[in-house]
Design a protein around this motif. Sequence first.
Motif, PDB file in Angstrom:
ATOM      1  N   CYS A  36       0.837  -1.209   0.000  1.00 58.06           N
ATOM      2  CA  CYS A  36       0.000   0.000   0.000  1.00 58.06           C
ATOM      3  C   CYS A  36       0.870   1.257   0.000  1.00 58.06           C
ATOM      4  O   CYS A  36       0.618   2.196  -0.763  1.00 58.06           O
ATOM      5  CB  CYS A  36      -0.927   0.018   1.214  1.00 58.06           C
ATOM      6  SG  CYS A  36      -2.254  -1.203   1.170  1.00 58.06           S
ATOM      7  N   TYR A  37       1.892   1.264   0.843  1.00 57.19           N
ATOM      8  CA  TYR A  37       2.789   2.417   0.883  1.00 57.19           C
ATOM      9  C   TYR A  37       3.460   2.619  -0.481  1.00 57.19           C
ATOM     10  O   TYR A  37       3.586   3.754  -0.950  1.00 57.19           O
ATOM     11  CB  TYR A  37       3.867   2.241   1.956  1.00 57.19           C
ATOM     12  CG  TYR A  37       3.414   2.512   3.366  1.00 57.19           C
ATOM     13  CD1 TYR A  37       2.638   3.621   3.692  1.00 57.19           C
ATOM     14  CD2 TYR A  37       3.796   1.657   4.400  1.00 57.19           C
ATOM     15  CE1 TYR A  37       2.245   3.864   5.001  1.00 57.19           C
ATOM     16  CE2 TYR A  37       3.415   1.901   5.714  1.00 57.19           C
ATOM     17  CZ  TYR A  37       2.639   3.009   6.006  1.00 57.19           C
ATOM     18  OH  TYR A  37       2.259   3.262   7.300  1.00 57.19           O
ATOM     19  N   GLU A  38       3.881   1.538  -1.108  1.00 57.61           N
ATOM     20  CA  GLU A  38       4.510   1.662  -2.420  1.00 57.61           C
ATOM     21  C   GLU A  38       3.548   2.259  -3.437  1.00 57.61           C
ATOM     22  O   GLU A  38       3.919   3.135  -4.216  1.00 57.61           O
ATOM     23  CB  GLU A  38       5.004   0.298  -2.910  1.00 57.61           C
ATOM     24  CG  GLU A  38       6.256  -0.184  -2.205  1.00 57.61           C
ATOM     25  CD  GLU A  38       6.830  -1.418  -2.853  1.00 57.61           C
ATOM     26  OE1 GLU A  38       7.151  -1.367  -4.058  1.00 57.61           O
ATOM     27  OE2 GLU A  38       6.952  -2.446  -2.158  1.00 57.61           O
ATOM     28  N   ARG A  39       2.319   1.795  -3.438  1.00 59.33           N
ATOM     29  CA  ARG A  39       1.328   2.310  -4.394  1.00 59.33           C
ATOM     30  C   ARG A  39       1.023   3.777  -4.159  1.00 59.33           C
ATOM     31  O   ARG A  39       0.656   4.492  -5.086  1.00 59.33           O
ATOM     32  CB  ARG A  39       0.075   1.464  -4.350  1.00 59.33           C
ATOM     33  CG  ARG A  39       0.348   0.084  -4.929  1.00 59.33           C
ATOM     34  CD  ARG A  39      -0.861  -0.749  -5.084  1.00 59.33           C
ATOM     35  NE  ARG A  39      -0.459  -2.012  -5.710  1.00 59.33           N
ATOM     36  CZ  ARG A  39      -1.176  -3.093  -5.680  1.00 59.33           C
ATOM     37  NH1 ARG A  39      -2.359  -3.086  -5.095  1.00 59.33           N
ATOM     38  NH2 ARG A  39      -0.750  -4.184  -6.258  1.00 59.33           N
ATOM     39  N   LYS A  40       1.195   4.220  -2.916  1.00 59.29           N
ATOM     40  CA  LYS A  40       0.986   5.632  -2.593  1.00 59.29           C
ATOM     41  C   LYS A  40       2.249   6.461  -2.863  1.00 59.29           C
ATOM     42  O   LYS A  40       2.221   7.675  -2.744  1.00 59.29           O
ATOM     43  CB  LYS A  40       0.608   5.785  -1.118  1.00 59.29           C
ATOM     44  CG  LYS A  40      -0.765   5.272  -0.771  1.00 59.29           C
ATOM     45  CD  LYS A  40      -1.073   5.504   0.690  1.00 59.29           C
ATOM     46  CE  LYS A  40      -1.151   6.990   0.933  1.00 59.29           C
ATOM     47  NZ  LYS A  40      -1.455   7.364   2.303  1.00 59.29           N
ATOM     48  N   ALA A  46       7.363   2.387   3.192  1.00 57.23           N
ATOM     49  CA  ALA A  46       7.390   1.017   2.663  1.00 57.23           C
ATOM     50  C   ALA A  46       8.674   0.312   3.088  1.00 57.23           C
ATOM     51  O   ALA A  46       8.638  -0.822   3.582  1.00 57.23           O
ATOM     52  CB  ALA A  46       7.274   1.033   1.141  1.00 57.23           C
ATOM     53  N   GLU A  47       9.800   0.986   2.917  1.00 58.55           N
ATOM     54  CA  GLU A  47      11.081   0.390   3.300  1.00 58.55           C
ATOM     55  C   GLU A  47      11.108   0.056   4.792  1.00 58.55           C
ATOM     56  O   GLU A  47      11.536  -1.030   5.187  1.00 58.55           O
ATOM     57  CB  GLU A  47      12.219   1.353   2.961  1.00 58.55           C
ATOM     58  CG  GLU A  47      13.593   0.806   3.262  1.00 58.55           C
ATOM     59  CD  GLU A  47      14.704   1.752   2.859  1.00 58.55           C
ATOM     60  OE1 GLU A  47      15.867   1.376   3.081  1.00 58.55           O
ATOM     61  OE2 GLU A  47      14.433   2.844   2.331  1.00 58.55           O
ATOM     62  N   ILE A  73      15.199  -3.193  -3.656  1.00 60.41           N
ATOM     63  CA  ILE A  73      14.580  -2.534  -4.807  1.00 60.41           C
ATOM     64  C   ILE A  73      14.284  -1.069  -4.490  1.00 60.41           C
ATOM     65  O   ILE A  73      14.555  -0.181  -5.300  1.00 60.41           O
ATOM     66  CB  ILE A  73      13.303  -3.290  -5.241  1.00 60.41           C
ATOM     67  CG1 ILE A  73      13.693  -4.631  -5.872  1.00 60.41           C
ATOM     68  CG2 ILE A  73      12.454  -2.455  -6.190  1.00 60.41           C
ATOM     69  CD1 ILE A  73      12.529  -5.587  -6.086  1.00 60.41           C
ATOM     70  N   ILE A  74      13.740  -0.823  -3.308  1.00 62.92           N
ATOM     71  CA  ILE A  74      13.429   0.550  -2.908  1.00 62.92           C
ATOM     72  C   ILE A  74      14.700   1.372  -2.764  1.00 62.92           C
ATOM     73  O   ILE A  74      14.766   2.526  -3.212  1.00 62.92           O
ATOM     74  CB  ILE A  74      12.593   0.566  -1.614  1.00 62.92           C
ATOM     75  CG1 ILE A  74      11.194   0.000  -1.894  1.00 62.92           C
ATOM     76  CG2 ILE A  74      12.501   1.978  -1.034  1.00 62.92           C
ATOM     77  CD1 ILE A  74      10.371  -0.280  -0.655  1.00 62.92           C
ATOM     78  N   GLU A  75      15.743   0.793  -2.160  1.00 61.42           N
ATOM     79  CA  GLU A  75      17.016   1.512  -2.008  1.00 61.42           C
ATOM     80  C   GLU A  75      17.605   1.860  -3.370  1.00 61.42           C
ATOM     81  O   GLU A  75      18.113   2.967  -3.569  1.00 61.42           O
ATOM     82  CB  GLU A  75      17.995   0.693  -1.171  1.00 61.42           C
ATOM     83  CG  GLU A  75      17.632   0.665   0.300  1.00 61.42           C
ATOM     84  CD  GLU A  75      18.514  -0.242   1.136  1.00 61.42           C
ATOM     85  OE1 GLU A  75      19.267  -1.066   0.569  1.00 61.42           O
ATOM     86  OE2 GLU A  75      18.431  -0.147   2.376  1.00 61.42           O
TER      87      GLU A  75
END
Length: 105
Positions: A36-40, A46-47, A73-75
């Motif tokens: 959800c955090y990623e989609r926002k 998210a991390e 991936i986020i980093e």
Amino acid sequence: RKKDYDKAIKQYLEIEKLEGARPEWIAAAFARTGECYERKGQWVDAENIYKRIIELKEIPEDWRKAAEKRVMIIEEKNKKEALDSQTQNEEPKEKEQKEEPNEQK
């Protein structure tokens, strides 16, 4: 159908507070929260939630590895965005420097 990510995040995080909540329930809820955090576009949140999965004890190793992969991936995404931003900030300076000699003529 409108997706209400804030409501979903709140509900997923409540699972951790349930008496008798098993670690795998919490990990699954955290994983959905991270999605959800990623989609926002809330990458830091998210991390952080994925890192909480990694810290949980008594969860299947493949769940931990999946969370570690999301963190990586986020980093990488954050590094790329930082480099892109830095490059965009440098381009106007280079353009100004190129224009200065012409203005002096």
